[in-house]
Design an enzyme around this catalytic site. Structure first.
Site, mmCIF file in Angstrom:
data_model
loop_
_atom_site.group_PDB
_atom_site.id
_atom_site.type_symbol
_atom_site.label_atom_id
_atom_site.label_comp_id
_atom_site.label_asym_id
_atom_site.label_seq_id
_atom_site.Cartn_x
_atom_site.Cartn_y
_atom_site.Cartn_z
ATOM 1 N N SER A 13 0.816 -1.206 0.000
ATOM 2 C CA SER A 13 0.000 0.000 0.000
ATOM 3 C C SER A 13 0.857 1.267 0.000
ATOM 4 C CB SER A 13 -0.958 -0.043 1.195
ATOM 5 O OG SER A 13 -2.096 0.737 0.954
ATOM 6 N N LYS A 42 -20.832 18.345 5.846
ATOM 7 C CA LYS A 42 -19.819 18.669 6.843
ATOM 8 C C LYS A 42 -19.673 17.577 7.889
ATOM 9 C CE LYS A 42 -16.715 21.183 8.809
ATOM 10 N NZ LYS A 42 -15.410 21.330 8.159
#
Length: 331
Positions: free
Chosen positions: A154, A206
């Site tokens: 990764s 948000k």
């Protein structure tokens, strides 16, 4: 003209140190013993101290004139985070990304370091810190060889894509070219405790991913889009840096491979040990490679401070960290 090998450089450094020390001792003997015409023990001691000081000065001169290394080695080990500290107290501590970048940049500024050897033993980690290390390696002016020990997955592979070559052992774990995002859903647990979520936010998304409420389909689509964008960026970086087709990278489906299979797929340039990687550096430089490890320099105060920080973090993180409203995105 051929450059001196490591043995010749060591001999040259020793000669310089001895010569400077001898000159300093002779000057000291003349100043503190002969000229005063007092052959006292104190005068002889001053002459000896002059020789010792000369040896230290000679060591510095010799190191500059005949450096003992021409390859800088920097290690990236453990989870990749900005501070080196895991998200939770029981997370294994890794090498702080900022420290790794500092070491690579220090190697780049060192005229003696003609090549960079990057040791990778990491399962990955945070996106931006991984990219910072990759950028630092890519900016190094000279051959850059990454070699995997146990794991190069990764974020570790993201970093490797910024190097000229990647080496691995036959049994190294390589790949995992993908991105994962996660969130804690504590809604039912909060309901059992009588806790409720009340929203005060400006902007529709948000509080997307807040742990104390159920995620809506729109929020799920929005968050998955962020992960997809990170993934496309990852694919582009690897395809560019490793000279691989984006299709091949996507076909791996974020799987990990043993080094031998990774080499067959083109994810790894060559199989071998660290010593084999050093031999490759020698081949690229055209001279014998002498490797030194670049490590972060910290004062005693900084080391004590980091230790105290770790203890405080382990004691104080508690359950609250598990209700973080942010979605955890990692490579």
């Amino acid at each position: 003209m051929a450059r001196p090998n490591s043995g010749e450089r060591a001999v040259a450094r020793a000669v310089v140190v001895l010569a400077v020390a001898l000159v300093a001792a002779v000057v000291g003997f003349a100043l503190f013993v002969v000229l005063p015409n007092e052959r006292t023990a104190f005068g002889v001691l001053l002459a000896v101290l002059a020789g010792v000081l000369g040896a230290r000065v000679g060591g510095r001169v010799a190191s500059r004139a005949f450096p003992g290394y021409n390859v800088a080695e920097v290690a990236v080990e453990g989870p990749i985070t900005r501070s080196g500290r895991g998200r939770f107290p029981n997370r294994v501590r890794g090498t702080p990304a900022d420290d790794v970048v500092e070491q690579i940049e220090a190697a780049g500024d060192d005229d003696n370091a003609k090549a960079l050897l990057l040791k990778l033993n990491t399962p990955g980690g945070e996106v931006v810190p991984s990219d910072d290390i990759r950028a630092a390696a890519a900016a190094f002016d000279g051959p850059t060889i990454a070699y995997a020990t146990d794991t190069c997955a990764s974020g570790g592979y993201w970093i490797a894509s910024g190097c000229d070559e990647l080496w691995a052992r036959e049994t190294s774990v390589v790949g995992s070219i993908g991105v994962i995002g996660s969130r804690v859903n504590a809604k039912e647990f909060a309901d059992e405790l009588g806790l409720s979520y009340e929203r005060f936010a400006a902007g529709r998304f948000k509080d997307a991913g807040a742990a104390l409420k159920e995620v809506t389909e729109d929020e799920r689509e929005y968050l998955q889009g962020l992960i997809d964008d990170y993934y496309e960026h990852f694919v582009e970086r690897v395809a560019e840096g490793r000279d691989l087709s984006p299709e091949l990278i996507r076909d791996t489906e974020a799987r990990v491979y043993l080094g031998e299979r990774a080499h067959e797929l083109g994810l790894v340039d060559a199989l071998g040990t660290r010593e084999d990687a050093v031999d490759r550096v020698e081949e690229l430089l055209g001279v014998e490679a002498s490797v030194t490890t670049f490590e972060p320099t910290r004062s005693l105060r900084e080391r004590l401070g980091r230790g105290a920080e770790s203890v405080a973090y382990a004691l104080g993180a508690g359950v609250a960290s598990r209700f973080d409203d942010d979605v955890d995105v990692r490579l």
